[in-house]
Design an enzyme around this catalytic site. Structure first.
Site, mmCIF file in Angstrom:
data_model
loop_
_atom_site.group_PDB
_atom_site.id
_atom_site.type_symbol
_atom_site.label_atom_id
_atom_site.label_comp_id
_atom_site.label_asym_id
_atom_site.label_seq_id
_atom_site.Cartn_x
_atom_site.Cartn_y
_atom_site.Cartn_z
ATOM 1 N N ARG A 110 -5.800 6.529 12.431
ATOM 2 C CA ARG A 110 -5.359 7.921 12.029
ATOM 3 C C ARG A 110 -6.340 8.547 12.505
ATOM 4 N NH1 ARG A 110 -7.246 7.070 5.631
ATOM 5 N NH2 ARG A 110 -9.228 6.049 6.030
ATOM 6 N N ARG A 140 0.689 -1.414 -0.044
ATOM 7 C CA ARG A 140 -0.071 -0.065 0.063
ATOM 8 C C ARG A 140 0.705 1.341 0.018
ATOM 9 N NH1 ARG A 140 -2.585 -3.455 3.860
ATOM 10 N NH2 ARG A 140 -4.801 -3.770 3.435
ATOM 11 N N CYS A 164 -11.857 45.885 6.702
ATOM 12 C CA CYS A 164 -13.348 45.693 6.829
ATOM 13 C C CYS A 164 -13.789 45.207 5.483
ATOM 14 C CB CYS A 164 -14.253 47.018 7.239
ATOM 15 S SG CYS A 164 -13.869 48.340 5.850
ATOM 16 N N HIS A 203 -21.963 42.305 -5.382
ATOM 17 C CA HIS A 203 -23.225 42.788 -4.392
ATOM 18 C C HIS A 203 -23.759 41.640 -3.839
ATOM 19 C CE1 HIS A 203 -27.359 44.268 -3.480
ATOM 20 N NE2 HIS A 203 -26.657 45.341 -3.037
ATOM 21 N N GLY A 215 -7.473 7.570 -2.216
ATOM 22 C CA GLY A 215 -7.637 7.233 -3.683
ATOM 23 C C GLY A 215 -6.474 7.396 -4.607
ATOM 24 N N MET A 269 -3.610 5.802 -4.461
ATOM 25 C CA MET A 269 -3.293 4.309 -5.290
ATOM 26 C C MET A 269 -3.913 3.589 -4.638
ATOM 27 S SD MET A 269 0.230 2.391 -6.041
ATOM 28 C CE MET A 269 -0.143 1.038 -4.998
HETATM 29 C C1 PEP Z 1 -13.899 47.579 0.494
HETATM 30 O O1 PEP Z 1 -13.664 47.935 -0.561
HETATM 31 O O2 PEP Z 1 -13.227 46.543 0.854
HETATM 32 C C2 PEP Z 1 -15.281 47.763 1.335
HETATM 33 C C3 PEP Z 1 -15.219 47.371 2.601
HETATM 34 O O3 PEP Z 1 -16.007 48.632 0.906
HETATM 35 P P1 PEP Z 1 -17.087 48.165 -0.391
HETATM 36 O O4 PEP Z 1 -16.805 46.613 -0.369
HETATM 37 O O5 PEP Z 1 -18.595 48.714 0.286
HETATM 38 O O6 PEP Z 1 -16.671 48.796 -1.587
#
Ligand code: PEP
Ligand code: MG
Length: 908
Positions: free
Chosen positions: A373, A100, A866, A491, A109, A111
């Site tokens: 394992r 093996r 962010c 979006h 998978g 061998m």
């Molecule tokens: C970004 O551009 O990372 C942001 C937080 O702003 P938005 O996504 O609203 O453009």
């Protein structure tokens, strides 16, 4: 431990040269087999040829490696002969081997296994005499020729559509005999199969099946090494970030047989429940069978433990009498063996301090362990096992935190498909796994209809070419969202994640015809009202209804989360635009809002009318009139957020998107707007045309809007300050932060800062009180990052908008990258989707540089991120290294970011 010339490590009844710690050298399987021997657990004796031999094989070729390892392999086989009291190649009582592969990381998978190596036309007779079972002997030989012919000699189906040539022959022989099952074939039939297999091999490969056991063994060893570079393995390595330089080991062991009658069996067991994490030994086995029979799923396996067996019977609607008669547990059938297995399982779990997945064989009343394992498990099992092992004193806090893969928490936070129901479902299309969870509903194509249908109590899936802020309310009532276009930061994806709503985006095969109200995928056409299901975690679209079930958050989840706070350095905030989202975020442990996208508030109810009135206004006076209508609504929004987030910081961003996003683009909606507002259709059309941009993401948006129309900034700043003062008057502690989007030069920042500070002074004078607040800049254009020191002289905090920063640094449109990115990833031009996991080598350097530059002029500069990367565990680790104070992510990713931040802190 290792001398430079050593390539082979033996393990057996009282000798084991390897150990668990030698995984890199011996592969996972080999290292753990050696470790089991050290623990006194009975495994079939064997030896492991190291991964270094594989590397040498790739680099120097077969002949050179043969020279290198030949002597050690001979010694290894000698060792096995002594252990078993048999000789390799002895036709009267043959020593049979299994071969093996086994790499450092498990590569399922890659061998297939070769069993019963050492058989030939004479040895099969010896085996038959020795076991007194001709059928068993010929079946073993049949299996060997079949496996070896396929894996080593390369006899495969001619094309993908073709059947396995060996199985075709088996079916022919069964048809001749008029029987259905392999088990109906007798020794003579199996003998006939062997002859036919060998003729097939001769005809197709042009070589005879090797009869010399040594030739068989070397052939198998080379085949394992070669398999390391076969296409399947290369693809798997690519997908799982396994370097080609690791190589695979080869494990050669003496055979044990689970198919030597009714006192033999073979099975798989887990030391805890891999589905729920319950501390319950469980597993399945088959009497009189070899391992591959369990996998093949032809017979119904029996349960290892009595409790497991009773639970199974309940689910399978099998009566207690029937269960005892036909499906007794191992605990009932072979109580002694069961106790030995239980003992081995406990020993192994205590030793490895993790849930074990073990394979075993029982040969005529004797138990052999074939493998152990750390077992794969579901997200919720991961959490439960980690927390229970911590409680049981088996692991410490840091280990418990590291045992949970952050992304797997997703499984606990969102609804999932009922596993049974999903199995039968048909996949229609694939897109990006934009927002996790499972959803099932009827197709609608328009956001307003989604609302109407939802109000009528229907479950809907909103299907769009792509979504826009106009669709927000429809999205919020839909069970799930499917778009044909758009990437991970489109979006639809961003909003859906914020709402904790399942979303598949960029499903290129889907064609939406809004007029006809149909969605077509290839030839198939789906109409409004048809049922579909989405898996947002996998990016899959299914036909019809699939039952879903809600996530359950256990007490263990809470304990794990509490533990993250003890170890993490960074704060975790959330991107939230409404009090509802803020509440979800707070419940998940967010310690602030890192981004409130104020434009999302502009679509609610009557305010869109005021927004449109502002956009249509011919002059400042007209705009101010409309903004005055927006002020109380916006103030109310902020009051809600401040109240929900009392004591914690709330970062509010000024209006960001280009204004055209607030106007309808199709004639029908433009007409409705004209009627509602009492203006001409012509005026609306003209404004839409004026606002048209070829490249809106680089157009009139962000702080550029507030610079052109300072009255918008003024209204928003006033709303923030008045709201903060009002909420504070109610005895609630508010912490306000305002940030300016899309800054590229300090002059842009200053222009907006002037308006905000002036407005603050006015409001404070009117109210006769003041308020502390922070004024900061988003860093989301490359120039903003390059000029970070000059901006930090003015700005009190930075928040990296890594979505735009990625878009602009790479020059990849956030919304259109889906068209070429999959190809880029496939060809390795980029290793990860840079909109999902931060491009550390490029965009990451800008982040590090901006942090350094910013802090060089303002040492106490608060810095966060962010963009969507704030919820990606790998990026979170990077941000921790870069010295950020916090990450902000969608509310449902807060627990993931908390765990990732704790792991990052522990790792550093
Ligand atoms: C970004 O551009 O990372 C942001 C937080 O702003 P938005 O996504 O609203 O453009
Ligand atoms: Mg941005």
């Amino acid at each position: 431990m290792k001398s430079p010339e050593k390539f082979v490590y033996v393990f057996g009844s009282n000798r084991s040269e390897g150990a668990a710690a030698m995984k890199n050298l011996l592969g996972g399987k080999g290292a753990n087999l050696a470790e089991m021997c050290r623990l006194g657990i009975t495994v079939p004796s064997g030896f492991t040829i190291s991964t270094e031999a594989c590397t040498a094989f790739t680099e120097q070729g077969r002949d050179a490696v043969f020279e290198l390892i030949q002597g050690e392999v001979l010694a290894g086989v000698k060792f096995l002969e002594t252990e078993m009291g048999k000789s390799f190649g002895d036709a009267s009582d043959p020593l049979l081997l299994s071969v093996r592969s086994g790499a450092r990381a498990s590569m399922p998978g890659m061998m297939d296994t070769i069993l019963n190596l050492g058989l030939n036309d004479e040895a099969v007779l010896g085996l038959a005499r020795k076991t007194n079972d001709a059928r068993f002997a010929w079946d073993s030989y049949r299996r060997f020729v079949q496996m070896y012919g396929d894996v080593v000699m390369g006899l495969k189906p001619v094309s993908k559509e073709d059947h396995d040539p060996f199985e075709v022959i088996i079916d022919m022989v069964k048809a001749q005999k008029g029987v259905k099952l392999d088990t109906d074939l007798d020794a003579d039939d199996l003998k006939e199969l062997v002859q036919r297999f060998k003729s097939l091999i001769r005809a197709r490969i042009g070589r005879d099946f090797p009869t010399d056991p040594w030739e068989q063994l070397w052939g198998a060893v080379w085949a394992v090494f070669e398999s390391w570079n076969n296409e399947r393995a290369c693809v798997y390595r690519e997908l799982n970030d396994i370097p080609a330089s690791w190589g695979t080991a080869v494990n050669v062991q003496v055979m044990v047989f689970g198919n030597l009658g009714d006192s033999s069996a073979t099975g798989v067991a887990f030391s805890r429940d891999a589905g729920t994490g319950e501390d319950l030994f469980n597993g399945e086995f088959l009497v009189n069978a070899q391992g591959e029979d369990v996998v093949a799923g032809i017979r119904t396996p029996q349960q290892v433990s009595l409790v497991g067996s009773q639970r199974w019977a309940e689910l399978a609607l099998v009566s207690e009498e029937e269960r005892q008669l036909h499906y007794p547990s191992l605990q009932e059938l072979m109580p002694d063996i069961y106790q030995q297995l239980l003992h081995a399982e406990t020993t192994l779990e205590n030793h490895f301090r993790d849930m074990q997945d073990i394979e075993f064989t029982i040969q005529q009343g004797k138990l052999w362990m074939l493998q152990t394992r750390n077992g794969k498990r579901t997200g919720s099992a991961m959490v439960r096992i980690a927390m229970e092992m911590l409680q049981q004193g088996m692991i410490d806090e840091k280990t418990a935190l590291q045992r949970v893969v952050p992304d797997r928490l997703n499984e606990l936070l969102h609804p999932i498909f009922d596993p049974g129901a999903r199995k039968a479902a048909v996949i229609l299309a694939r897109g990006l796994p934009a927002s996790p969870g499972a959803a099932t509903g009827q197709i609608v194509f328009h956001a307003d209809e989604a609302e109407t249908w939802a109000k009528a109590g229907k479950d809907v899936i909103l299907v769009r070419q792509e979504t826009s802020p106009e669709d927000l309310r429809g999205m919020s009532v839909a069970r799930g969202i499917l778009t044909a276009r758009g990437g991970m930061t489109s979006h639809a994806a961003v909003v859906a994640r914020g709402m904790g709503k399942c979303c598949v985006s960029g499903a290129g095969a889907v064609h939406v015809d809004l007029k006809a109200r149909t969605m077509s995928i290839g030839e198939a056409v789906y109409h409004e009202g048809d049922w579909i299901s989405l898996d947002g975690s996998a990016g899959e679209v299914y036909a019809g209804q699939i039952a879903t079930k809600d996530a359950e958050l256990s007490g263990d989840f809470g304990k794990l989360m509490a533990l993250t706070d003890k170890y993490k350095r960074m704060d975790i905030r959330a991107n939230a635009d409404t009090p509802d989202e803020a509440m979800v975020a707070r419940n998940f442990g967010a310690t602030g809002i890192g981004l409130c996208r104020t434009e999302h508030m502009f679509f609610e109810g009557a305010r869109i009318l005021a927004v449109r009135e502002m956009i249509l206004a011919d002059n400042e006076a007209g705009r101010r009139k409309a903004l005055a209508k927006l002020l109380p609504m916006q103030r109310g929004d902020f009051e809600g957020l401040f109240r929900e987030m009392h004591d914690l910081p709330v970062t509010i961003r000024l209006l960001d998107p280009p204004l055209h996003e607030f106007l309808p683009h199709d004639e029908a909606n433009q007409r409705t707007m004209a009627a509602e507002m009492g203006v001409s259709l012509g005026k609306i059309r003209m404004r839409v045309e004026e606002l048209h941009e070829f490249n809106p993401m680089m157009g009139h948006r962000g702080c550029r809007l507030g610079i052109s129309y300072p009255e918008i900034t003024e209204m928003q700043a006033r709303a923030v300050f008045e709201a903060a003062l009002n909420v504070r008057a109610a005895g609630i502690h508010v912490k306000t932060e305002i940030m300016v989007p899309l800054v590229g030069t300090v002059r842009e920042f200053n222009a907006q800062a002037d308006v905000i500070r002036r407005t603050a002074a006015t409001v404070f004078a009117e109210r006769g009180e003041t308020l502390d607040y922070l004024l900061g800049s988003m860093i989301e254009t490359p120039r903003g990052a390059l000029m970070a020191d000059s901006i930090a002289r003015q700005a009190e905090f930075f928040s990296f908008g890594t979505n735009d920063l990625t878009q602009m640094t790479l020059g990849f449109s956030r919304d259109d990258a889906g068209k070429f990115l999959p190809e880029y990833l496939k060809r390795g031009i980029y290793e990860h989707d840079p909109f999902r996991s931060i491009d550390q080598k490029g965009v990451g350097v800008l982040v590090q540089m901006a942090v350094e530059k910013g802090r060089s002029v303002r040492p106490d500069l608060e810095v966060g991120v962010c963009g969507e990367h704030g919820g990606d565990p790998v990026s979170v680790a990077f941000f921790d290294q870069a010295g950020l104070d916090y990450v902000s992510c969608s509310p449902y990713r807060v627990p993931i970011a908390r765990l990732a931040a704790a792991q990052a802190a522990i790792a550093s």
